[in-house]
Motif scaffolding. Structure first.
Motif, PDB file in Angstrom:
ATOM      1  N   PHE A   9       0.821  -1.204   0.000  1.00  0.00           N
ATOM      2  CA  PHE A   9       0.000   0.000   0.000  1.00  0.00           C
ATOM      3  C   PHE A   9       0.857   1.256   0.000  1.00  0.00           C
ATOM      4  O   PHE A   9       1.868   1.339   0.692  1.00  0.00           O
ATOM      5  CB  PHE A   9      -0.916   0.022   1.235  1.00  0.00           C
ATOM      6  N   GLN A  10       0.462   2.232  -0.821  1.00  0.00           N
ATOM      7  CA  GLN A  10       1.060   3.568  -0.759  1.00  0.00           C
ATOM      8  C   GLN A  10      -0.088   4.573  -0.793  1.00  0.00           C
ATOM      9  O   GLN A  10      -1.139   4.312  -1.371  1.00  0.00           O
ATOM     10  CB  GLN A  10       2.025   3.804  -1.919  1.00  0.00           C
ATOM     11  N   TYR A  11       0.102   5.728  -0.122  1.00  0.00           N
ATOM     12  CA  TYR A  11      -0.987   6.702  -0.067  1.00  0.00           C
ATOM     13  C   TYR A  11      -1.164   7.437  -1.375  1.00  0.00           C
ATOM     14  O   TYR A  11      -2.270   7.703  -1.798  1.00  0.00           O
ATOM     15  CB  TYR A  11      -0.793   7.685   1.099  1.00  0.00           C
ATOM     16  N   VAL A  18       4.014   2.354   2.081  1.00  0.00           N
ATOM     17  CA  VAL A  18       3.854   2.358   3.532  1.00  0.00           C
ATOM     18  C   VAL A  18       3.798   0.919   4.044  1.00  0.00           C
ATOM     19  O   VAL A  18       4.285   0.594   5.121  1.00  0.00           O
ATOM     20  CB  VAL A  18       2.568   3.124   3.920  1.00  0.00           C
ATOM     21  N   GLY A  41       3.294   1.876   9.961  1.00  0.00           N
ATOM     22  CA  GLY A  41       2.210   1.395   9.101  1.00  0.00           C
ATOM     23  C   GLY A  41       1.101   0.642   9.823  1.00  0.00           C
ATOM     24  O   GLY A  41       0.262   0.016   9.181  1.00  0.00           O
ATOM     25  N   SER A  43      -1.569   1.813  11.643  1.00  0.00           N
ATOM     26  CA  SER A  43      -2.921   2.324  11.385  1.00  0.00           C
ATOM     27  C   SER A  43      -3.343   2.041   9.953  1.00  0.00           C
ATOM     28  O   SER A  43      -4.516   1.764   9.681  1.00  0.00           O
ATOM     29  CB  SER A  43      -2.985   3.830  11.639  1.00  0.00           C
ATOM     30  N   THR A  44      -2.387   2.123   9.049  1.00  0.00           N
ATOM     31  CA  THR A  44      -2.681   1.823   7.653  1.00  0.00           C
ATOM     32  C   THR A  44      -3.161   0.375   7.534  1.00  0.00           C
ATOM     33  O   THR A  44      -4.169   0.108   6.867  1.00  0.00           O
ATOM     34  CB  THR A  44      -1.424   2.047   6.794  1.00  0.00           C
ATOM     35  N   LYS A  47      -6.715   0.077   8.801  1.00  0.00           N
ATOM     36  CA  LYS A  47      -7.729   0.593   7.880  1.00  0.00           C
ATOM     37  C   LYS A  47      -7.942  -0.339   6.690  1.00  0.00           C
ATOM     38  O   LYS A  47      -9.010  -0.346   6.077  1.00  0.00           O
ATOM     39  CB  LYS A  47      -7.334   1.990   7.396  1.00  0.00           C
ATOM     40  N   LEU A  48      -6.908  -1.127   6.373  1.00  0.00           N
ATOM     41  CA  LEU A  48      -7.080  -2.098   5.291  1.00  0.00           C
ATOM     42  C   LEU A  48      -8.000  -3.238   5.732  1.00  0.00           C
ATOM     43  O   LEU A  48      -8.685  -3.841   4.911  1.00  0.00           O
ATOM     44  CB  LEU A  48      -5.715  -2.661   4.872  1.00  0.00           C
ATOM     45  N   LEU A  53      -9.296   1.681   3.663  1.00  0.00           N
ATOM     46  CA  LEU A  53      -8.312   1.811   2.588  1.00  0.00           C
ATOM     47  C   LEU A  53      -8.319   0.505   1.800  1.00  0.00           C
ATOM     48  O   LEU A  53      -8.633  -0.547   2.335  1.00  0.00           O
ATOM     49  CB  LEU A  53      -6.912   2.059   3.163  1.00  0.00           C
ATOM     50  N   ASP A 161      -7.181   0.646  17.547  1.00  0.00           N
ATOM     51  CA  ASP A 161      -5.992   1.345  17.065  1.00  0.00           C
ATOM     52  C   ASP A 161      -5.470   2.291  18.146  1.00  0.00           C
ATOM     53  O   ASP A 161      -5.905   3.433  18.239  1.00  0.00           O
ATOM     54  CB  ASP A 161      -6.306   2.103  15.770  1.00  0.00           C
ATOM     55  N   GLY A 212       7.188  -0.798   7.268  1.00  0.00           N
ATOM     56  CA  GLY A 212       6.238  -1.335   6.306  1.00  0.00           C
ATOM     57  C   GLY A 212       6.384  -2.812   6.005  1.00  0.00           C
ATOM     58  O   GLY A 212       5.731  -3.325   5.092  1.00  0.00           O
TER      59      GLY A 212
END
Ligand SMILES: Nc1ncnc2c1ncn2[C@@H]1O[C@H](COP(=O)(O)OP(=O)(O)O)[C@@H](O)[C@H]1O
Ligand SMILES: [Mg+2]
Lengths: 275, 265
Positions: A9-11, A18, A41, A43-44, A47-48, A53, A161, A212
Motif C-alpha cells: 500500500f502507498q498513499y 507504507v 504502518g 494504522s494503515t 484501515k485495510l 483503505l 488502534d 512497512g
C-alpha cells in the motif's frame, strides 16, 4: 478470519510504499497485537482490515471474502474499529445517540435498536450514563462508549488502534479489562494495535511491523526474547524482560523467560528458595 | 459553562409546554409570526399578550429566565417605541413637552411595533428554554422533509446541525486550553487597540482551526468505519410522534386563531 495476501500500500503514487508485501493470517477468536514504532504502518494496516483503505497490490480477505467495492459495507458490519482519540470518534450528542449512530447506518429497526443499545452499554458498564453528553464523561468512559457502539453492531472482529494511548492508567486498565471480558464472552477476534509491550503480553500472537514490513510474527514470548534488540524497531522492553535479562547476565538460572509480572514473581521466589 | 452550551438554554421540566412535539412548537411560532403582523386593534394585541403569557405560565419556567433572554434586545424595543412616538403625527395631541408633540397614533404605532418585537422574542426564548437543541434539529429535519423532492439536502443539514451541537463544547474547552497556553506565553487579547486585540486573537484561532481539521478527519473516518453511507437505508432512533397533549394544543390553537380573527377589525 483475517487474511492479508501479498498486500502493498502507498498513499499516493510515486511515494514510498507504507506497507510492503504483507502476508498475514489471523484465526477466529484470536487476540493479536500489532506492534511497531510511529509511522511503521500500523494504522494503515488497520484501515485495510475494514476497507477504509484498499490495497494497491494484493488482497485482503475477511472470512474468505475479498474486500471489494461490492463487499465492503457487508465486511464493515463484521469489523468494528475503536480509534485513538476518544473525543473525535464520539458522533452523537449523547451516549445513547452515539451508540445508535452505527445501528441507524445499517438500518436496524427501531425496537431492536433500543434493545441492542441497552445490551451493549451494559456490557461495558455504561448503562447508567445513557443520557450523558460527552463533555460529562472521562476519556476512559468515552472509549467504553466507543466499544459499546461497535459491540451493538455485533461484529466478529474488533480492531483497537492505540485505543488506550490517550488514557490515564485507570482508563487504560478499564479498557483492557473490558476487552478481555468481551474477547472471552463473545469469542471476538481482537486486533490490538499498540506500542506498549505490557499490553502485547496478553495476546495469543504478536505481529511486529518495521518500515512497512513484517519484522516478526510469533508469540509474545518469541518477541520478548529479543530483549534490548527491540529498541532497534522502536519498542521498549518491559520491566519484566529487563529484570529477567539482568538476572541472566548475573548467570542466575531461569528455565523459561517470564513475560507476565506474575511469572517473574514466581520465578523469583523459586530462585530464592533454591539459593 | 460547557454544560450550558451543549444543552443550550434548556431548562428541564415536565410541563405541558415541554411535552409539546417540537414540530408543533415550530409551526406555532411560524403561525404566531403571521398573527402578530395581522393584529390591528387594541383587543387583538391584548389577545396576543394573553396567548404568550398563558404559554409562559403553562411552561412553569421562572419568569426571570425569560427576561434574561430579553436582556440584549430591550434597548431595540425601547428605541423602536420612541422612534414612532416622536415621528408619527396622526390623531390628536396627547401630551406635549419641550415643544415636542406626542400624538395618539404615535403611541399606538410605537406600542404595536414594540409589542411585536417583545412577544416574538418571548415566544422564541420560551422555545429554546423548553426544548433541547437536538429536538429542534429533529423537528427541522422533519418539517423540511418535503423539500427532499427538490433535492434539498435535508438529512445532511440536520446531520451538520447535530454534529455542530456535539462539537461546540469541545471547541469551547479547546479554546479555553489554548488561550491559557498562550496567556502563559504572555499573550493578552483583552487590552489595547482593536487592531492589536485582533492580532492577538490570531494565535488562538489558528491552532483551533488546525485542530478542527484533524478532528473533522478523525470524525469522518469514525463515521465511515461505523457504516455511514449517507441517508439511504438508514433507520432513526429518535422519532417524533404526536401525543394527546399535541392534539389538545392544536384544538386550543384553532380556537384561539378563530377568536383572534374575529376580534380584528
Ligand atoms: N493520509 C495519509 N496520507 C499520506 N501519508 C500518510 C497518511 N497517513 C499515514 N501516512 C504515512 O504512512 C506512514 C504510516 O503511517 P501509519 O499507518 O499511521 O503508522 P502508525 O499507525 O504505525 O504510526 C507514515 O509515514 C505516515 O506519514
Ligand atoms: Mg497509528
Amino acid at each position: 478470519m483475517i487474511q492479508f495476501d501479498q498486500v502493498s500500500f502507498q498513499y499516493k503514487p510515486n511515494t514510498p510504499y507504507v506497507l510492503n508485501d504483507i502476508n498475514l493470517t489471523v484465526s477466529e477468536g484470536e487476540w493479536v497485537s500489532i506492534l511497531g514504532q510511529n509511522g511503521s504502518g500500523k494504522s494503515t494496516a488497520a484501515k485495510l482490515i475494514n476497507g477504509l483503505l484498499r490495497p494497491i497490490e494484493g488482497r485482503v480477505l475477511i472470512d474468505d471474502t475479498e474486500i471489494t467495492d461490492e463487499t465492503v459495507y457487508q465486511v464493515r458490519r463484521h469489523v468494528g474499529m475503536v480509534f485513538q482519540n476518544p473525543e473525535n470518534q464520539f458522533v452523537g450528542t449523547t451516549v445513547l445517540d452515539d451508540v445508535a449512530f452505527g445501528l441507524e447506518n445499517i438500518g436496524v429497526p427501531r425496537e431492536e435498536m433500543i434493545d441492542r443499545i441497552d445490551e451493549s452499554l451494559k456490557q461495558v458498564g455504561m448503562l447508567d450514563y445513557k443520557n450523558h453528553e460527552p463533555t460529562r464523561l472521562s476519556g476512559g468512559q468515552k472509549q467504553r462508549v466507543a466499544i459499546a457502539s461497535v459491540l451493538a453492531m455485533k461484529p466478529k472482529i474488533i480492531v483497537f488502534d492505540e485505543a488506550t494511548s490517550m488514557l490515564d492508567p485507570v482508563g487504560k486498565k478499564e479498557i483492557i479489562e473490558t476487552m478481555q471480558y468481551l474477547h472471552k464472552h463473545y469469542k471476538l477476534t481482537v486486533i490490538m494495535i499498540t506500542h506498549d509491550l505490557n499490553e502485547a503480553a496478553y495476546s495469543d500472537h504478536v505481529i511486529t511491523l518495521h518500515k512497512g514490513r513484517v519484522w516478526l510474527q510469533g508469540t509474545p514470548r518469541n518477541l520478548f526474547q529479543y530483549g534490548e534488540k527491540l529498541k532497534e524497531v522502536g519498542l521498549e522492553p518491559t520491566l519484566v524482560t529487563k529484570v529477567y535479562q539482568s538476572l541472566k547476565r548475573e548467570s542466575f538460572h531461569i528455565k523459561e523467560e517470564p513475560i507476565h509480572f506474575k511469572e517473574l514473581v514466581d520465578e523469583l521466589w523459586t530462585l530464592y528458595l533454591k539459593t | 459553562m460547557n454544560q450550558s452550551l451543549i444543552i443550550g438554554q434548556y431548562v428541564p421540566g415536565e410541563s405541558v409546554v415541554h411535552k409539546i412535539d417540537p414540530r408543533l412548537k415550530l409551526i406555532i411560532i411560524f403561525i404566531f409570526v403571521i398573527a402578530v403582523f395581522m393584529a390591528n386593534n387594541i383587543w387583538s394585541y391584548v389577545s396576543l399578550y394573553f396567548f404568550v403569557f398563558a404559554s409562559v405560565a403553562l411552561s412553569r419556567i421562572p419568569v426571570a429566565y425569560i427576561f434574561k433572554g430579553l436582556k440584549p434586545v430591550w434597548w431595540i424595543i425601547i428605541i423602536t417605541f420612541m422612534f414612532h412616538l416622536f415621528i408619527n403625527s396622526g390623531g390628536n395631541v396627547i401630551v406635549s413637552f419641550l415643544g415636542i408633540n406626542v400624538y395618539e397614533q404615535g403611541v399606538f404605532q410605537g406600542a404595536s411595533i414594540a409589542t411585536r418585537f417583545f412577544l416574538l422574542i418571548i415566544l422564541a426564548t420560551l422555545l429554546t428554554l423548553s426544548t433541547t437543541p437536538i429536538a429542534v434539529t429533529d423537528a427541522v429535519e422533519a418539517l423540511l422533509k418535503p423539500l427532499k423532492k427538490v433535492r434539498f439536502p435535508v438529512h445532511e443539514i440536520a446531520l451538520m446541525m447535530s454534529i455542530s451541537l456535539r462539537f461546540i463544547p469541545t471547541f469551547m474547552q479547546e479554546m479555553d486550553k489554548i488561550s491559557k497556553a498562550q496567556a502563559a506565553r504572555g499573550l493578552d487579547y483583552t487590552k489595547g487597540k482593536l487592531k492589536d486585540r485582533f492580532k492577538a486573537l490570531l494565535p488562538l484561532l489558528i491552532p483551533l482551526l488546525i485542530s478542527s481539521f484533524k478532528r473533522a478527519e478523525d470524525l469522518a473516518l469514525a463515521m465511515e468505519a461505523r457504516g455511514y453511507q449517507g441517508e439511504e437505508g438508514r433507520t432513526k432512533l429518535r422519532q417524533l410522534s404526536f401525543s394527546k397533549i399535541d392534539y389538545i394544543v392544536i384544538i386550543s390553537l384553532i380556537v384561539f386563531l378563530v377568536s383572534f380573527y374575529m376580534i380584528r377589525v
